[in-house]
Design a protein around this motif. Sequence first.
Motif, PDB file in Angstrom:
ATOM      1  N   PRO A   1      33.899 -11.213  29.379  1.00  0.00           N
ATOM      2  CA  PRO A   1      34.082  -9.884  28.794  1.00  0.00           C
ATOM      3  C   PRO A   1      34.028  -8.803  29.878  1.00  0.00           C
ATOM      4  CG  PRO A   1      32.494 -11.157  27.515  1.00  0.00           C
ATOM      5  CD  PRO A   1      32.803 -11.964  28.741  1.00  0.00           C
ATOM      6  N   GLY A   2      34.965  -7.842  29.813  1.00  0.00           N
ATOM      7  CA  GLY A   2      35.008  -6.756  30.789  1.00  0.00           C
ATOM      8  C   GLY A   2      35.850  -7.048  32.016  1.00  0.00           C
ATOM      9  N   ASP A   3      36.357  -8.281  32.132  1.00  0.00           N
ATOM     10  CA  ASP A   3      37.210  -8.617  33.279  1.00  0.00           C
ATOM     11  C   ASP A   3      38.574  -7.943  33.159  1.00  0.00           C
ATOM     12  OD1 ASP A   3      35.798 -10.095  35.106  1.00  0.00           O
ATOM     13  OD2 ASP A   3      36.331 -12.049  34.298  1.00  0.00           O
ATOM     14  N   PHE A   4      39.208  -7.727  34.309  1.00  0.00           N
ATOM     15  CA  PHE A   4      40.599  -7.258  34.353  1.00  0.00           C
ATOM     16  C   PHE A   4      41.379  -8.354  35.066  1.00  0.00           C
ATOM     17  CE2 PHE A   4      43.109  -3.126  34.266  1.00  0.00           C
ATOM     18  CZ  PHE A   4      44.336  -3.746  34.426  1.00  0.00           C
ATOM     19  N   LEU A   5      42.053  -9.185  34.291  1.00  0.00           N
ATOM     20  CA  LEU A   5      42.807 -10.319  34.833  1.00  0.00           C
ATOM     21  C   LEU A   5      44.256  -9.905  35.048  1.00  0.00           C
ATOM     22  CD1 LEU A   5      42.793 -13.514  35.353  1.00  0.00           C
ATOM     23  CD2 LEU A   5      43.817 -13.661  33.097  1.00  0.00           C
ATOM     24  N   VAL A   6      44.762 -10.090  36.261  1.00  0.00           N
ATOM     25  CA  VAL A   6      46.166  -9.794  36.539  1.00  0.00           C
ATOM     26  C   VAL A   6      46.911 -11.098  36.824  1.00  0.00           C
ATOM     27  CG1 VAL A   6      47.795  -8.607  38.062  1.00  0.00           C
ATOM     28  CG2 VAL A   6      45.678  -7.473  37.398  1.00  0.00           C
TER      29      VAL A   6
ATOM     30  N   ILE B   1      50.686  -5.048  45.040  1.00  0.00           N
ATOM     31  CA  ILE B   1      49.788  -3.903  45.295  1.00  0.00           C
ATOM     32  C   ILE B   1      49.071  -3.527  43.987  1.00  0.00           C
ATOM     33  CG2 ILE B   1      49.647  -1.484  46.028  1.00  0.00           C
ATOM     34  CD1 ILE B   1      50.490  -3.168  48.344  1.00  0.00           C
ATOM     35  N   GLU B   2      49.843  -3.513  42.890  1.00  0.00           N
ATOM     36  CA  GLU B   2      49.274  -3.231  41.569  1.00  0.00           C
ATOM     37  C   GLU B   2      48.185  -4.258  41.242  1.00  0.00           C
ATOM     38  OE1 GLU B   2      51.904  -3.000  37.789  1.00  0.00           O
ATOM     39  OE2 GLU B   2      52.473  -1.327  39.068  1.00  0.00           O
ATOM     40  N   ALA B   3      48.478  -5.522  41.529  1.00  0.00           N
ATOM     41  CA  ALA B   3      47.520  -6.598  41.257  1.00  0.00           C
ATOM     42  C   ALA B   3      46.229  -6.388  42.033  1.00  0.00           C
ATOM     43  CB  ALA B   3      48.143  -7.951  41.608  1.00  0.00           C
ATOM     44  N   MET B   4      46.360  -6.088  43.341  1.00  0.00           N
ATOM     45  CA  MET B   4      45.178  -5.931  44.195  1.00  0.00           C
ATOM     46  C   MET B   4      44.351  -4.710  43.772  1.00  0.00           C
ATOM     47  SD  MET B   4      45.396  -8.346  46.584  1.00  0.00           S
ATOM     48  CE  MET B   4      44.394  -7.789  47.914  1.00  0.00           C
ATOM     49  N   THR B   5      45.031  -3.655  43.321  1.00  0.00           N
ATOM     50  CA  THR B   5      44.347  -2.402  42.978  1.00  0.00           C
ATOM     51  C   THR B   5      43.568  -2.515  41.677  1.00  0.00           C
ATOM     52  OG1 THR B   5      46.270  -1.282  43.920  1.00  0.00           O
ATOM     53  CG2 THR B   5      44.719   0.098  42.781  1.00  0.00           C
ATOM     54  N   LEU B   6      44.153  -3.196  40.688  1.00  0.00           N
ATOM     55  CA  LEU B   6      43.588  -3.176  39.335  1.00  0.00           C
ATOM     56  C   LEU B   6      42.613  -4.312  39.037  1.00  0.00           C
ATOM     57  CD1 LEU B   6      46.829  -2.305  37.314  1.00  0.00           C
ATOM     58  CD2 LEU B   6      44.850  -0.813  37.651  1.00  0.00           C
ATOM     59  N   ALA B   7      42.873  -5.486  39.591  1.00  0.00           N
ATOM     60  CA  ALA B   7      42.227  -6.706  39.097  1.00  0.00           C
ATOM     61  C   ALA B   7      40.769  -6.853  39.496  1.00  0.00           C
ATOM     62  CB  ALA B   7      43.005  -7.922  39.596  1.00  0.00           C
ATOM     63  N   THR B   8      39.992  -7.487  38.610  1.00  0.00           N
ATOM     64  CA  THR B   8      38.727  -8.094  39.034  1.00  0.00           C
ATOM     65  C   THR B   8      38.987  -9.568  39.359  1.00  0.00           C
ATOM     66  OG1 THR B   8      38.130  -8.655  36.754  1.00  0.00           O
ATOM     67  CG2 THR B   8      37.315  -6.562  37.609  1.00  0.00           C
ATOM     68  N   LYS B   9      40.062 -10.116  38.747  1.00  0.00           N
ATOM     69  CA  LYS B   9      40.447 -11.508  38.998  1.00  0.00           C
ATOM     70  C   LYS B   9      41.967 -11.608  38.959  1.00  0.00           C
ATOM     71  CE  LYS B   9      38.047 -15.282  37.329  1.00  0.00           C
ATOM     72  NZ  LYS B   9      37.547 -16.192  36.269  1.00  0.00           N
ATOM     73  N   ILE B  10      42.539 -12.331  39.918  1.00  0.00           N
ATOM     74  CA  ILE B  10      44.001 -12.471  40.013  1.00  0.00           C
ATOM     75  C   ILE B  10      44.388 -13.939  39.829  1.00  0.00           C
ATOM     76  CG2 ILE B  10      46.001 -12.293  41.582  1.00  0.00           C
ATOM     77  CD1 ILE B  10      44.653  -9.925  42.936  1.00  0.00           C
TER      78      ILE B  10
END
Length: 365
Positions: free
Chosen positions: A29-34, A196-205
């Motif tokens: 919960p709370g993760d930002f997965l890209v 770049i979007e992935a690196m900026t936003l994610a907690t996990k890629i």
Amino acid sequence: MAPILDIKNLYKNYGTTEILKDINVAIEPGDFLVLVGPSGCGKSTLLNCIAGLEPISGGTIHIGGRDMTHVSPKDRDIAMVFQSYALYPTMTVAKNITFGMKVRGVDAATQDRKLHEVAKQLQIEPLLNRRPGQLSGGQRQRVAMGRALVRDPKLFLFDEPLSNLDAKLRVEMRMEIKNLHQNLGATMVYVTHDQIEAMTLATKIVVMKGGVVQQIGTPAEIYNTPSNLFVADFMGSPAMNLIPAKARVGSDGARIEIARDGAEPIILTDHKARDLPQDVILGLRPEDIAEAGFRAGEDVQEAQCRVDMVEPAGADTYVVSTMGGKQITARLHAETRAQPGEMLDLAFDLAKVSYFAPNSGERLN
């Protein structure tokens, strides 16, 4: 803590064609997965499988601890933001945002309260009586996000939501989505081909290629220790330098030899390397090749290199040189005096080096 999204052994076939192959991903919960990867890698298909818009051919999907594998999209407690915004053109912004609540029988007072909370958060209060045709691309994107936010779902799903926007607006909206994530503590799954979007936003890629997960990790793990040549080349701008080299391992580490046309080979000694085959691909990010004198440390080794090209880029200047038959890029400070055709002493930071096997492409260190 139990995962809020748990995908196990997921397969997706169209006829005899495998689109997704044995996908295993879990987030808290709370993760930002890209989900990131080139066009056609299966990232949007995977998002549609999570949403229930595509049936899966094998495996399971759990959301909030419940098996949602065969549950219809409307019962999965998710909200989706599409690339195309998918707004009703004849309805006002307010009605677009509250429409889903109205269909689900939410009372008018709750609809009104949630509408104004979200409109304030997204700064679209002056737009509530307009129709989508009277809005800019960025404003439409905010409305589409507002419609998702009022649902307060377990999962927010974003399918390339910024790809229709111009470069400046993309950066602004990216920061807005990041702020939303921080302020709401919501769990988000986001598809993009923009690393770049992935690196900026994610907690996990999750990096994908050809329907297969190549690597799962934090932005720092993906950037600093890519698991194979594909990830090393795909993540980072400019990309990681991948230089064919010969390695000879001895008692004091590895002697790395990089061939050059019409010049002596570059010899670097990596005292920490122990177990390398003779043929390796040496990976170094542009920022880990600096001008001599600007990088210190026991792992820094210097070599004289011929400058092929100089590219000023504001705060940085990129210098291109040829080694191992490849053009390599060094990221230097803006005041460098490097000139094309001249020799320049470059410092290679071997503390940051990645080694890959030329045939399999897999990481060796």
